[in-house]
Design a protein around this motif. Structure first.
Motif, mmCIF file in Angstrom:
data_model
loop_
_atom_site.group_PDB
_atom_site.id
_atom_site.type_symbol
_atom_site.label_atom_id
_atom_site.label_comp_id
_atom_site.label_asym_id
_atom_site.label_seq_id
_atom_site.Cartn_x
_atom_site.Cartn_y
_atom_site.Cartn_z
ATOM 1 N N LEU A 247 0.843 -1.197 0.000
ATOM 2 C CA LEU A 247 0.000 0.000 0.000
ATOM 3 C C LEU A 247 0.878 1.247 0.000
ATOM 4 C CD1 LEU A 247 -3.076 0.430 0.040
ATOM 5 C CD2 LEU A 247 -2.929 0.757 2.501
ATOM 6 N N THR A 248 0.699 2.091 -0.984
ATOM 7 C CA THR A 248 1.506 3.310 -1.075
ATOM 8 C C THR A 248 1.040 4.349 -0.065
ATOM 9 O OG1 THR A 248 0.054 4.355 -2.710
ATOM 10 C CG2 THR A 248 1.788 2.896 -3.545
ATOM 11 N N ARG A 249 1.919 5.299 0.205
ATOM 12 C CA ARG A 249 1.559 6.398 1.110
ATOM 13 C C ARG A 249 0.415 7.216 0.535
ATOM 14 N NH1 ARG A 249 1.739 6.641 6.137
ATOM 15 N NH2 ARG A 249 -0.374 7.368 5.863
ATOM 16 N N GLU A 250 0.439 7.417 -0.776
ATOM 17 C CA GLU A 250 -0.606 8.195 -1.431
ATOM 18 C C GLU A 250 -1.973 7.542 -1.244
ATOM 19 O OE1 GLU A 250 -1.561 10.150 -5.844
ATOM 20 O OE2 GLU A 250 -0.114 8.505 -5.640
ATOM 21 N N LEU A 251 -2.059 6.230 -1.446
ATOM 22 C CA LEU A 251 -3.333 5.540 -1.297
ATOM 23 C C LEU A 251 -3.740 5.475 0.171
ATOM 24 C CD1 LEU A 251 -5.676 4.073 -2.570
ATOM 25 C CD2 LEU A 251 -4.327 1.960 -2.550
ATOM 26 N N THR A 252 -2.757 5.289 1.056
ATOM 27 C CA THR A 252 -3.057 5.272 2.496
ATOM 28 C C THR A 252 -3.698 6.587 2.918
ATOM 29 O OG1 THR A 252 -1.220 3.756 2.952
ATOM 30 C CG2 THR A 252 -2.054 5.054 4.798
ATOM 31 N N ASP A 253 -3.145 7.705 2.460
ATOM 32 C CA ASP A 253 -3.687 9.011 2.827
ATOM 33 C C ASP A 253 -5.026 9.281 2.150
ATOM 34 O OD1 ASP A 253 -1.604 9.589 4.509
ATOM 35 O OD2 ASP A 253 -0.433 10.668 3.005
ATOM 36 N N LEU A 254 -5.237 8.704 0.982
ATOM 37 C CA LEU A 254 -6.543 8.822 0.340
ATOM 38 C C LEU A 254 -7.619 8.163 1.194
ATOM 39 C CD1 LEU A 254 -8.460 9.341 -2.128
ATOM 40 C CD2 LEU A 254 -7.735 7.094 -2.984
ATOM 41 N N ILE A 255 -7.255 7.047 1.795
ATOM 42 C CA ILE A 255 -8.213 6.305 2.611
ATOM 43 C C ILE A 255 -8.378 6.954 3.985
ATOM 44 C CG2 ILE A 255 -8.670 4.090 3.748
ATOM 45 C CD1 ILE A 255 -7.026 2.786 1.447
ATOM 46 N N SER A 256 -7.259 7.146 4.662
ATOM 47 C CA SER A 256 -7.310 7.650 6.037
ATOM 48 C C SER A 256 -6.019 8.385 6.352
ATOM 49 C CB SER A 256 -7.509 6.474 7.015
ATOM 50 O OG SER A 256 -7.586 6.919 8.346
ATOM 51 N N PRO A 257 -5.988 9.696 6.137
ATOM 52 C CA PRO A 257 -4.757 10.473 6.343
ATOM 53 C C PRO A 257 -4.173 10.255 7.734
ATOM 54 C CG PRO A 257 -6.428 11.817 5.278
ATOM 55 C CD PRO A 257 -7.103 10.544 5.677
ATOM 56 N N GLY A 258 -2.860 10.009 7.765
ATOM 57 C CA GLY A 258 -2.176 9.833 9.039
ATOM 58 C C GLY A 258 -2.178 8.422 9.572
ATOM 59 N N SER A 259 -2.929 7.520 8.940
ATOM 60 C CA SER A 259 -2.980 6.130 9.389
ATOM 61 C C SER A 259 -1.794 5.343 8.849
ATOM 62 C CB SER A 259 -4.269 5.463 8.911
ATOM 63 O OG SER A 259 -5.398 6.045 9.508
ATOM 64 N N THR A 260 -1.543 4.213 9.453
ATOM 65 C CA THR A 260 -0.580 3.280 8.878
ATOM 66 C C THR A 260 -1.256 2.544 7.721
ATOM 67 O OG1 THR A 260 -1.232 1.416 10.279
ATOM 68 C CG2 THR A 260 0.423 2.939 11.170
ATOM 69 N N PRO A 261 -0.489 1.943 6.828
ATOM 70 C CA PRO A 261 -1.108 1.176 5.744
ATOM 71 C C PRO A 261 -2.056 0.086 6.254
ATOM 72 C CG PRO A 261 1.194 1.567 5.237
ATOM 73 C CD PRO A 261 0.978 2.058 6.645
ATOM 74 N N ALA A 262 -1.678 -0.590 7.308
ATOM 75 C CA ALA A 262 -2.543 -1.646 7.856
ATOM 76 C C ALA A 262 -3.852 -1.058 8.379
ATOM 77 C CB ALA A 262 -1.819 -2.398 8.974
ATOM 78 N N GLN A 263 -3.762 0.048 9.076
ATOM 79 C CA GLN A 263 -4.970 0.683 9.602
ATOM 80 C C GLN A 263 -5.890 1.138 8.471
ATOM 81 O OE1 GLN A 263 -2.939 3.602 12.105
ATOM 82 N NE2 GLN A 263 -3.858 2.680 13.923
ATOM 83 N N ALA A 264 -5.316 1.706 7.419
ATOM 84 C CA ALA A 264 -6.125 2.158 6.288
ATOM 85 C C ALA A 264 -6.816 0.979 5.617
ATOM 86 C CB ALA A 264 -5.245 2.896 5.282
ATOM 87 N N ALA A 265 -6.078 -0.115 5.433
ATOM 88 C CA ALA A 265 -6.653 -1.299 4.805
ATOM 89 C C ALA A 265 -7.792 -1.869 5.643
ATOM 90 C CB ALA A 265 -5.569 -2.351 4.594
ATOM 91 N N LEU A 266 -7.595 -1.912 6.953
ATOM 92 C CA LEU A 266 -8.643 -2.429 7.844
ATOM 93 C C LEU A 266 -9.847 -1.494 7.866
ATOM 94 C CD1 LEU A 266 -6.462 -3.692 10.836
ATOM 95 C CD2 LEU A 266 -7.762 -5.099 9.230
ATOM 96 N N ALA A 267 -9.597 -0.196 7.757
ATOM 97 C CA ALA A 267 -10.705 0.765 7.775
ATOM 98 C C ALA A 267 -11.628 0.542 6.588
ATOM 99 C CB ALA A 267 -10.158 2.188 7.766
ATOM 100 N N VAL A 268 -11.067 0.219 5.425
ATOM 101 C CA VAL A 268 -11.890 -0.045 4.248
ATOM 102 C C VAL A 268 -12.792 -1.242 4.500
ATOM 103 C CG1 VAL A 268 -11.833 -0.837 1.856
ATOM 104 C CG2 VAL A 268 -10.293 0.982 2.602
ATOM 105 N N VAL A 269 -12.230 -2.300 5.045
ATOM 106 C CA VAL A 269 -13.016 -3.514 5.302
ATOM 107 C C VAL A 269 -14.100 -3.252 6.343
ATOM 108 C CG1 VAL A 269 -12.919 -5.907 6.092
ATOM 109 C CG2 VAL A 269 -11.052 -4.976 4.702
ATOM 110 N N ALA A 270 -13.717 -2.614 7.446
ATOM 111 C CA ALA A 270 -14.667 -2.369 8.533
ATOM 112 C C ALA A 270 -15.786 -1.422 8.121
ATOM 113 C CB ALA A 270 -13.936 -1.803 9.749
#
Length: 226
Positions: free
Chosen positions: A159-182
């Motif tokens: 997961l790139t930083r750009e996509l991570t910030d698109l999902i949840s700015p300031g989150s770790t890649p794992a947190q952003a990925a989990l946020a999408v699922v949840a």
């Protein structure tokens, strides 16, 4: 095999949903837990199964599970699948029909489990349009357990930083990925395993945050595709 619950052929295949084996496994689970399991999943009924065989396999398994429920050996049951929904072998409607056939209108089918992640995005896209297994389960009152939300730990590394910030700015890649699922409509439980307490704390924080908006989820689907 020693107990006579599993044939040599089934053991060689590495998968079995025969009624005797289900009964043996359910009894073993109850004994190991020291209590009645709340929910027991039938795992990957599509394994080695052709389209014309799946209904009979599921029906026989559901009969065994309904018997276990009537004997108070388990509380309820569900179907956990890797590709049963995505391959078209069965859908939620089929599962409900077979459960009703096996247990009547008061059957004990309560949940489904399937992979939902940034790699398995099709269920997310379908749910946003009110379609697919997640939407069908929600309409039917079934709980949805999302499996492999980090795809075996691979997603945080890609997961790139750009996509991570698109999902949840300031989150770790794992947190952003989990946020999408949840945040996916219909998902009630996110299944995750880790031997790292810090990872567990971060995961709990990610799924405990306010849900991502449908607009954010749609942008993720647009960027990554399904």
């Amino acid at each position: 095999m020693r107990a006579g619950a599993l044939s040599a052929e089934d053991a060689e295949q590495g998968h079995c949903l025969a009624p005797d084996y289900i009964a043996w496994q359910v009894a073993r689970s109850k004994r190991m837990l020291g209590r009645v399991p709340d929910l027991v999943f039938l795992h990957n009924p599509e394994h080695g199964c052709q389209e014309g065989e799946i209904a009979d396999r599921l029906y026989a398994a559901f009969l065994s599970m309904e018997k276990a429920c009537s004997q108070h050996t388990i509380g309820a049951y569900g179907v956990a699948t890797w590709c049963g929904f995505s391959s078209g072998l069965f859908d939620v409607s089929t599962l409900l029909e077979l459960a009703t056939k096996a247990g009547g209108p008061n059957h004990h089918l309560r949940a489904i489990q399937l992979p939902v992640s940034l790699i398995h995005l099709a269920p997310v896209a379908q749910a946003l349009d009110g379609q697919g297994p997640l939407a069908d389960a929600l309409d039917a009152g079934l709980e949805v357990f999302a499996s492999a939300p980090l795809h075996g730990g691979e997603i945080p590394d890609i997961l790139t930083r750009e996509l991570t910030d698109l999902i949840s700015p300031g989150s770790t890649p794992a947190q952003a990925a989990l946020a999408v699922v949840a945040s996916t409509p219909g998902v009630k439980r996110v299944l995750l395993s880790t031997g790292n307490p810090e990872h567990w704390t971060q995961a709990a924080d990610a799924v405990g945050r306010p849900l991502l908006s449908p607009d954010v989820l749609r942008r993720v689907v647009d960027v990554l595709g399904t």
